[in-house]
Design a protein around this motif. Structure first.
Motif, mmCIF file in Angstrom:
data_model
loop_
_atom_site.group_PDB
_atom_site.id
_atom_site.type_symbol
_atom_site.label_atom_id
_atom_site.label_comp_id
_atom_site.label_asym_id
_atom_site.label_seq_id
_atom_site.Cartn_x
_atom_site.Cartn_y
_atom_site.Cartn_z
ATOM 1 N N MET A 168 0.846 -1.188 0.000
ATOM 2 C CA MET A 168 0.000 0.000 0.000
ATOM 3 C C MET A 168 0.882 1.238 0.000
ATOM 4 S SD MET A 168 -2.643 1.267 2.859
ATOM 5 C CE MET A 168 -4.288 0.855 2.545
ATOM 6 N N ASN A 169 0.491 2.230 -0.803
ATOM 7 C CA ASN A 169 1.250 3.474 -0.863
ATOM 8 C C ASN A 169 1.022 4.293 0.391
ATOM 9 O OD1 ASN A 169 2.153 2.900 -3.418
ATOM 10 N ND2 ASN A 169 0.619 4.119 -4.451
ATOM 11 N N SER A 170 2.077 4.933 0.835
ATOM 12 C CA SER A 170 1.929 5.849 1.955
ATOM 13 C C SER A 170 1.468 7.190 1.398
ATOM 14 C CB SER A 170 3.267 6.003 2.688
ATOM 15 O OG SER A 170 4.163 6.764 1.903
ATOM 16 N N PRO A 171 0.908 8.065 2.226
ATOM 17 C CA PRO A 171 0.459 9.365 1.736
ATOM 18 C C PRO A 171 1.552 10.147 1.025
ATOM 19 C CG PRO A 171 -0.427 8.977 3.916
ATOM 20 C CD PRO A 171 0.545 7.854 3.620
ATOM 21 N N LYS A 172 2.805 9.971 1.439
ATOM 22 C CA LYS A 172 3.857 10.732 0.771
ATOM 23 C C LYS A 172 4.173 10.176 -0.611
ATOM 24 C CE LYS A 172 8.183 8.818 2.461
ATOM 25 N NZ LYS A 172 9.409 9.115 3.150
ATOM 26 N N ASP A 173 3.702 8.956 -0.940
ATOM 27 C CA ASP A 173 3.866 8.396 -2.277
ATOM 28 C C ASP A 173 2.757 8.840 -3.230
ATOM 29 O OD1 ASP A 173 6.115 7.003 -1.464
ATOM 30 O OD2 ASP A 173 4.998 5.172 -1.024
ATOM 31 N N THR A 174 1.694 9.404 -2.701
ATOM 32 C CA THR A 174 0.580 9.847 -3.521
ATOM 33 C C THR A 174 1.008 11.079 -4.314
ATOM 34 O OG1 THR A 174 -0.971 9.032 -1.866
ATOM 35 C CG2 THR A 174 -1.828 10.598 -3.471
ATOM 36 N N PRO A 175 0.830 11.061 -5.644
ATOM 37 C CA PRO A 175 1.263 12.216 -6.432
ATOM 38 C C PRO A 175 0.465 13.460 -6.079
ATOM 39 C CG PRO A 175 0.027 10.683 -7.805
ATOM 40 C CD PRO A 175 0.206 10.033 -6.474
ATOM 41 N N THR A 176 1.129 14.598 -6.136
ATOM 42 C CA THR A 176 0.464 15.866 -5.828
ATOM 43 C C THR A 176 0.381 16.768 -7.051
ATOM 44 O OG1 THR A 176 2.545 16.815 -5.072
ATOM 45 C CG2 THR A 176 1.119 15.809 -3.393
ATOM 46 N N THR A 177 1.016 16.367 -8.149
ATOM 47 C CA THR A 177 0.952 17.130 -9.395
ATOM 48 C C THR A 177 0.581 16.172 -10.523
ATOM 49 O OG1 THR A 177 3.250 16.761 -10.041
ATOM 50 C CG2 THR A 177 2.803 18.680 -8.612
ATOM 51 N N ILE A 178 0.108 16.744 -11.606
ATOM 52 C CA ILE A 178 -0.235 15.921 -12.762
ATOM 53 C C ILE A 178 1.009 15.263 -13.334
ATOM 54 C CG2 ILE A 178 -1.052 16.029 -15.153
ATOM 55 C CD1 ILE A 178 -3.235 17.911 -14.210
ATOM 56 N N ASP A 179 2.107 15.989 -13.397
ATOM 57 C CA ASP A 179 3.339 15.395 -13.924
ATOM 58 C C ASP A 179 3.786 14.210 -13.072
ATOM 59 O OD1 ASP A 179 3.446 17.142 -16.108
ATOM 60 O OD2 ASP A 179 4.662 18.609 -15.007
ATOM 61 N N ALA A 180 3.676 14.319 -11.756
ATOM 62 C CA ALA A 180 4.033 13.203 -10.873
ATOM 63 C C ALA A 180 3.065 12.034 -11.057
ATOM 64 C CB ALA A 180 4.053 13.663 -9.421
ATOM 65 N N TYR A 181 1.786 12.344 -11.241
ATOM 66 C CA TYR A 181 0.784 11.301 -11.493
ATOM 67 C C TYR A 181 1.159 10.520 -12.751
ATOM 68 C CZ TYR A 181 -3.680 9.270 -12.977
ATOM 69 O OH TYR A 181 -4.659 8.417 -13.410
ATOM 70 N N ILE A 182 1.463 11.235 -13.830
ATOM 71 C CA ILE A 182 1.813 10.596 -15.093
ATOM 72 C C ILE A 182 3.089 9.775 -14.955
ATOM 73 C CG2 ILE A 182 2.595 11.080 -17.453
ATOM 74 C CD1 ILE A 182 0.625 13.489 -17.425
ATOM 75 N N ALA A 183 4.054 10.301 -14.229
ATOM 76 C CA ALA A 183 5.345 9.619 -14.071
ATOM 77 C C ALA A 183 5.216 8.265 -13.386
ATOM 78 C CB ALA A 183 6.315 10.507 -13.300
ATOM 79 N N GLY A 184 4.139 8.036 -12.663
ATOM 80 C CA GLY A 184 3.950 6.778 -11.951
ATOM 81 C C GLY A 184 3.480 5.622 -12.808
ATOM 82 N N PHE A 185 3.271 5.837 -14.099
ATOM 83 C CA PHE A 185 2.774 4.786 -14.985
ATOM 84 C C PHE A 185 3.896 4.194 -15.821
ATOM 85 C CE2 PHE A 185 -1.052 7.049 -13.949
ATOM 86 C CZ PHE A 185 -2.018 6.061 -13.918
ATOM 87 N N PRO A 186 3.737 2.939 -16.256
ATOM 88 C CA PRO A 186 4.725 2.351 -17.168
ATOM 89 C C PRO A 186 4.724 3.113 -18.503
ATOM 90 C CG PRO A 186 2.874 0.847 -16.829
ATOM 91 C CD PRO A 186 2.662 2.025 -15.930
ATOM 92 N N GLU A 187 5.801 3.014 -19.233
ATOM 93 C CA GLU A 187 6.022 3.846 -20.411
ATOM 94 C C GLU A 187 4.876 3.899 -21.424
ATOM 95 O OE1 GLU A 187 9.056 4.675 -24.076
ATOM 96 O OE2 GLU A 187 9.812 3.616 -22.317
ATOM 97 N N PRO A 188 4.324 2.798 -21.872
ATOM 98 C CA PRO A 188 3.278 2.949 -22.896
ATOM 99 C C PRO A 188 2.091 3.796 -22.415
ATOM 100 C CG PRO A 188 3.900 0.636 -22.666
ATOM 101 C CD PRO A 188 4.574 1.398 -21.572
ATOM 102 N N VAL A 189 1.655 3.588 -21.191
ATOM 103 C CA VAL A 189 0.543 4.364 -20.639
ATOM 104 C C VAL A 189 1.002 5.792 -20.365
ATOM 105 C CG1 VAL A 189 -1.115 4.555 -18.739
ATOM 106 C CG2 VAL A 189 -0.524 2.297 -19.663
#
Length: 129
Positions: A1-22
């Motif tokens: 389970m992700n900790s709150p500090k692992d939760t992205p706070t920006t759109i760029d961070a959100y996108i960065a959390g996905f594998p390359e094709p996505v």
């Protein structure tokens, strides 16, 4: 389970959390929205990327087999015919990863939502005066 500090706070961070094709598709989606709504603010909302301008504008998210795009129910209803090739729900559409994103359609939906939000704000201002 992700900790709150692992939760992205920006759109760029959100996108960065996905594998390359996505990630590449999410970056493309983000570029389309940013170009259509340059004054919109960005934040993570409902666990997805959200754009706001005079209220909620659109959201998008990455999934295993599709990119989800959520232009609020009115955005889906206004483009029902153009979206007929895709799986839709009341407030969202699924763009499968094995097909190009419909860039022009996404742009037109974002522009529609911008105009819709501006009209709501103008209506509220008129009611107050």
């Amino acid at each position: 389970m992700n900790s709150p500090k692992d939760t992205p706070t920006t759109i760029d961070a959100y996108i960065a959390g996905f594998p390359e094709p996505v990630r590449l598709r999410l970056q493309e989606m983000c570029e389309i929205i940013r170009a259509a709504a340059p004054a919109a603010t960005e934040r993570i909302s409902y666990g997805m990327a959200g754009f706001f301008h005079e209220g909620p504008l659109v959201y998008f998210g990455g999934f295993r087999a599709h990119t989800g795009f959520y232009p609020i129910p009115s955005g889906i209803a206004a483009f029902e015919e153009a979206l007929s090739a895709y799986r839709t729900s009341k407030g969202g559409v699924q763009f499968p990863h094995d097909a190009p994103l419909p860039r022009d359609l996404i742009r037109r939906i974002v522009e529609y939502r911008l105009a819709e939000n501006a009209a709501k704000v103008a209506h509220k201002r008129r009611k107050r005066t």
